[in-house]
Design a protein around this motif. Structure first.
Motif, PDB file in Angstrom:
ATOM      1  N   GLU A  87      53.557 -18.310 -23.408  1.00  0.00           N
ATOM      2  CA  GLU A  87      53.521 -17.494 -24.615  1.00  0.00           C
ATOM      3  C   GLU A  87      52.103 -16.980 -24.819  1.00  0.00           C
ATOM      4  O   GLU A  87      51.137 -17.743 -24.693  1.00  0.00           O
ATOM      5  CB  GLU A  87      53.934 -18.336 -25.820  1.00  0.00           C
ATOM      6  CG  GLU A  87      53.843 -17.606 -27.135  1.00  0.00           C
ATOM      7  CD  GLU A  87      54.155 -18.497 -28.325  1.00  0.00           C
ATOM      8  OE1 GLU A  87      54.131 -17.977 -29.451  1.00  0.00           O
ATOM      9  OE2 GLU A  87      54.407 -19.705 -28.138  1.00  0.00           O
ATOM     10  N   ASN A  88      51.965 -15.701 -25.131  1.00  0.00           N
ATOM     11  CA  ASN A  88      50.660 -15.126 -25.462  1.00  0.00           C
ATOM     12  C   ASN A  88      50.346 -15.527 -26.896  1.00  0.00           C
ATOM     13  O   ASN A  88      50.943 -15.029 -27.840  1.00  0.00           O
ATOM     14  CB  ASN A  88      50.699 -13.604 -25.318  1.00  0.00           C
ATOM     15  CG  ASN A  88      49.363 -12.952 -25.615  1.00  0.00           C
ATOM     16  OD1 ASN A  88      48.522 -13.509 -26.299  1.00  0.00           O
ATOM     17  ND2 ASN A  88      49.183 -11.748 -25.109  1.00  0.00           N
ATOM     18  N   ILE A  89      49.388 -16.461 -27.062  1.00  0.00           N
ATOM     19  CA  ILE A  89      49.009 -16.930 -28.397  1.00  0.00           C
ATOM     20  C   ILE A  89      47.695 -16.295 -28.847  1.00  0.00           C
ATOM     21  O   ILE A  89      47.136 -16.688 -29.879  1.00  0.00           O
ATOM     22  CB  ILE A  89      48.922 -18.472 -28.449  1.00  0.00           C
ATOM     23  CG1 ILE A  89      47.915 -19.002 -27.435  1.00  0.00           C
ATOM     24  CG2 ILE A  89      50.303 -19.086 -28.255  1.00  0.00           C
ATOM     25  CD1 ILE A  89      47.628 -20.491 -27.569  1.00  0.00           C
ATOM     26  N   GLY A  90      47.227 -15.323 -28.082  1.00  0.00           N
ATOM     27  CA  GLY A  90      45.995 -14.632 -28.425  1.00  0.00           C
ATOM     28  C   GLY A  90      46.256 -13.440 -29.324  1.00  0.00           C
ATOM     29  O   GLY A  90      47.384 -13.205 -29.773  1.00  0.00           O
ATOM     30  N   ASP A  91      45.210 -12.659 -29.561  1.00  0.00           N
ATOM     31  CA  ASP A  91      45.358 -11.461 -30.377  1.00  0.00           C
ATOM     32  C   ASP A  91      45.106 -10.188 -29.571  1.00  0.00           C
ATOM     33  O   ASP A  91      44.894  -9.124 -30.138  1.00  0.00           O
ATOM     34  CB  ASP A  91      44.460 -11.524 -31.621  1.00  0.00           C
ATOM     35  CG  ASP A  91      43.002 -11.760 -31.274  1.00  0.00           C
ATOM     36  OD1 ASP A  91      42.649 -11.773 -30.079  1.00  0.00           O
ATOM     37  OD2 ASP A  91      42.204 -11.922 -32.210  1.00  0.00           O
TER      38      ASP A  91
END
Length: 120
Positions: A87-91
């Motif tokens: 999962e991309n948990i960045g911004d």
């Protein structure tokens, strides 16, 4: 070792995120691009080299284990064969290249006089 069975191949499990950009009998190169909040289904990578083209911040999970990974753009890392979901948990958007390794050829040496010099 071969690249993935089709049931765990990320180019098939998540074709909107992974694309095959090159493949021959020795390697397969995948491009992975996503946006914040995007998730992958469970898939498998063989031994690979991972190159981050953008900064990434991801949560990986597999069989009850969870790891968070943060890498700057331009990083090159070894990735042992594994099965996971991410999962991309960045911004920011993620942009990554995976060079998946296959079995070496059965015969021949690096300089066997038959192989072309330079990129093929």
């Amino acid at each position: 070792m071969t690249v993935e069975s089709s049931s765990a191949d990320p180019a098939l499990t998540d074709p909107d995120l992974y694309s095959v950009v090159f493949e021959n009998e020795r390697v397969r190169v995948l491009r992975y691009q996503d946006r914040p909040g995007d998730r992958t289904t469970v898939h498998r990578h063989p031994d690979s080299v991972m190159v981050t083209l953008s900064p990434i911040r991801r949560r990986l999970s597999s069989e009850g284990k969870v790891a968070e990974v943060e890498l700057a753009a331009g990083q090159v890392r070894w990735l042992d064969a594994q099965r996971h979901a991410g999962e991309n948990i960045g911004d920011t958007d993620s942009d990554v290249v995976f060079i998946e390794l296959k079995e070496p050829p059965d015969s021949g040496t690096v300089d066997d006089g038959v192989r072309p010099l330079g990129p093929a």
